[in-house]
Write a protein that holds these residues in place. Structure first.
Motif, PDB file in Angstrom:
ATOM      1  N   GLU A 100      40.157  35.036  45.970  1.00 32.78           N
ATOM      2  CA  GLU A 100      40.404  36.674  45.855  1.00 32.78           C
ATOM      3  C   GLU A 100      39.943  37.399  46.034  1.00 32.78           C
ATOM      4  OE1 GLU A 100      44.067  35.919  44.333  1.00 32.78           O
ATOM      5  OE2 GLU A 100      43.690  33.580  43.887  1.00 32.78           O
ATOM      6  N   ILE A 101      39.179  37.365  46.351  1.00 35.49           N
ATOM      7  CA  ILE A 101      38.833  39.054  46.803  1.00 35.49           C
ATOM      8  C   ILE A 101      38.806  38.726  48.739  1.00 35.49           C
ATOM      9  CG2 ILE A 101      36.715  40.148  47.640  1.00 35.49           C
ATOM     10  CD1 ILE A 101      35.299  39.090  45.258  1.00 35.49           C
ATOM     11  N   SER A 104      42.988  39.923  49.050  1.00 36.13           N
ATOM     12  CA  SER A 104      43.146  41.213  48.134  1.00 36.13           C
ATOM     13  C   SER A 104      43.696  42.252  49.106  1.00 36.13           C
ATOM     14  CB  SER A 104      41.577  40.948  47.196  1.00 36.13           C
ATOM     15  OG  SER A 104      40.684  41.510  48.170  1.00 36.13           O
ATOM     16  N   THR A 105      44.107  42.907  48.437  1.00 35.01           N
ATOM     17  CA  THR A 105      44.780  44.146  49.854  1.00 35.01           C
ATOM     18  C   THR A 105      43.578  45.040  50.636  1.00 35.01           C
ATOM     19  OG1 THR A 105      45.100  45.833  48.113  1.00 35.01           O
ATOM     20  CG2 THR A 105      47.033  44.186  48.527  1.00 35.01           C
ATOM     21  N   SER A 106      42.578  45.196  49.163  1.00 43.55           N
ATOM     22  CA  SER A 106      41.291  46.013  49.947  1.00 43.55           C
ATOM     23  C   SER A 106      40.777  45.246  50.968  1.00 43.55           C
ATOM     24  CB  SER A 106      40.984  46.231  48.614  1.00 43.55           C
ATOM     25  OG  SER A 106      40.229  45.336  48.586  1.00 43.55           O
ATOM     26  N   LYS A 142      48.237  37.338  56.707  1.00 43.72           N
ATOM     27  CA  LYS A 142      47.409  36.826  55.416  1.00 43.72           C
ATOM     28  C   LYS A 142      46.770  35.730  56.124  1.00 43.72           C
ATOM     29  CE  LYS A 142      47.966  36.200  50.423  1.00 43.72           C
ATOM     30  NZ  LYS A 142      48.438  36.166  49.432  1.00 43.72           N
ATOM     31  N   ARG A 198      32.775  44.955  50.932  1.00 46.09           N
ATOM     32  CA  ARG A 198      33.919  44.884  49.238  1.00 46.09           C
ATOM     33  C   ARG A 198      32.589  44.084  49.003  1.00 46.09           C
ATOM     34  NH1 ARG A 198      36.348  47.995  46.014  1.00 46.09           N
ATOM     35  NH2 ARG A 198      37.565  47.064  44.509  1.00 46.09           N
TER      36      ARG A 198
END
Length: 468
Positions: free
Chosen positions: A97-98, A101-103, A121, A159
């Protein structure tokens, strides 16, 4: 009545004039179907090529632990169990999921100076029964696909580090908040301990133990002194019986013998007695020299008796004889031994009295220290507990900084991003096979439409309903 269909009656197929050119419609439908199928095939083949760069992550599953022991203070420990040890929790899903993620994707796009919409993506796949995460990125050129993969790895690691740092900061803030109360408790325990030591003579836990040991030693020494006193007393009694004198008389003789003035009077008395005996052997009692020496003897005797009365409280002449015996005669050595032994008894008696006084004093101090020792022990225990808790909390802050993989386990790049040599799409062979299969399915469908009536007639005839 409604007409019924006879089972053996053969129905005649009605043929309308408009059905004669029906094959033309099938040709039109077939041409359109083929055009659409092969048009999409050609459009797919003519589309811009896309290259895929693949890489893989791996999560080591080994648990680590850290333990710090501080002698006489406390300990602190930190441990990280295996990230896969908790049922129902899989860190690979969190990492997936990380990655999506958009970040992370936005950070990778920003690193390449491209728009977020232009960064496709990635495709993330979790390999079953392993700790491997496979990732694929797609781009219009091999180099761009590889660069996107590298940027995605960097953004992902950045991140993860941010999340780990945030977790550590929050954990440290919580411990620091608790540390404040631990420090206040430690300072309060320290103040109470210091105030008790300032107001009490009992300032150390060893004092009670040392006082108890000293009291036991004094009692043992008193027992030895009493035993020695009894032994010497028995010796003095036996020696007194042998000499024919009492211990009291021997004690008086010891005191008088030690007095210098009494010794001078005794010497004068002995000289006067000797001279008087000589004079009497020559002259009679009325001779002036005899009278003079007799008066001198009486005076020295009175002086002896007066000094004896002052020192020992009596003027028994037996004491004077004992002292005279000390100067000459066979019993002088025994008398000296008697005096020394008696003096030793007096010394032992004084020592026993001192020991008894010291034992009484130490016993009172021991009783008084018992309560203070209990108070001091409680205060020291409270202080040690507070110090251990405070030190452990400080150490836990330091050890928690090393435990950075608790919530976000260590992840490693198992396979570096690949540089694709061939485009992943379009796949001409796959497109042609798809076109051929699509054309075949279209022909088969048209064939079924063409033969549908004959097939229905066979189905009805076999079921007993006749023919259409």
């Amino acid at each position: 009545m409604t007409p019924t269909i006879q089972p053996n009656q053969e129905l005649q197929l009605y043929k309308a004039p408009a059905d004669k050119p029906r094959w033309t419609r099938y040709i039109v439908v077939g041409v359109i179907s083929f055009a659409m199928i092969w048009g999409m095939v050609f459009l797919y083949i003519a589309s811009a090529p896309h290259y895929v760069s693949k890489f893989a992550f791996m999560l080591p599953g080994k648990a680590v632990s850290t333990k710090v022991n501080l002698e006489s203070i406390g300990e602190a420990s930190s441990s990280s169990s295996s990230p896969f040890g908790t049922r129902g929790v899989n860190p690979r899903v969190n990492y997936k999921e990380i990655l999506l993620s958009t970040s992370v994707i936005g950070g990778a796009a920003k690193a390449l100076n491209i728009d977020y919409a232009d960064f496709r993506k990635p495709v993330v796949k979790l390999v079953d029964e392993t700790t491997i995460i496979q990732v694929a990125t797609k781009a219009g050129s091999p180099r761009l696909a590889q660069d996107q993969a590298q940027a995605l790895i960097s953004a992902f690691n950045t991140r993860i580090e941010i999340l780990r740092a945030d977790e550590l900061d929050r954990r440290e803030a919580g411990i620091a908040q608790a540390l404040k109360s631990y420090k206040e408790r430690l300072e309060a325990a320290q103040r109470a301990l210091v105030l008790h030591k300032q107001s009490s003579e009992y300032v150390s836990g060893r004092q009670y133990e040392e006082l108890s040991l000293r009291l036991e030693r004094l009692k043992e020494e008193q027992v030895r002194a009493e035993a020695e006193r009894d032994r010497v007393s028995n010796y003095v009694d036996q020696l007194s019986r042998n000499l024919g004198i009492t211990p009291q008389l021997a004690a008086s003789a010891f005191i008088l013998n030690a007095d210098q003035q009494f010794r001078e009077h005794l010497e004068n008395y002995q000289n006067a007695t000797t001279t008087l005996a000589v004079y009497r052997s020559k002259w009679g009692q009325a001779h002036p020299q005899v009278v003079k020496e007799s008066a001198r003897q009486d005076n020295t005797l009175k002086a002896l008796q007066q000094r004896s009365l002052e020192l020992v409280g009596h003027n028994d002449m037996g004491t004077i004889k004992l002292i005279s015996m000390n100067d000459a005669g066979k019993q002088s050595a025994l008398f000296q031994d008697l005096l020394v032994s008696f003096a030793k008894i007096e010394g032992l008696i004084g020592k026993i009295q001192q020991l008894s006084s010291a034992i009484t004093k130490h016993g009172l101090n021991l009783k008084r220290y018992a309560e203070e020792a209990a108070i001091l022990e409680n205060l020291e225990r409270d202080y040690q507990i507070a110090e251990a808790v405070y030190t452990s909390a400080i150490t836990q802050i330091d050890t928690s900084k090393t435990d950075i993989f608790a919530s976000y386990p260590l992840i490693q790049v198992l396979a570096a991003p690949s540089l694709p040599s061939q485009p992943a799409s379009p796949n001409k062979l796959l497109a042609i096979i798809g076109g051929v299969l699509g054309s075949g399915m279209a022909l088969f469908g048209l064939f079924l439409l063409w033969k549908r009536k004959q097939l229905l007639q066979k189905i009805l005839s076999k079921s007993g309903f006749g023919t259409l």
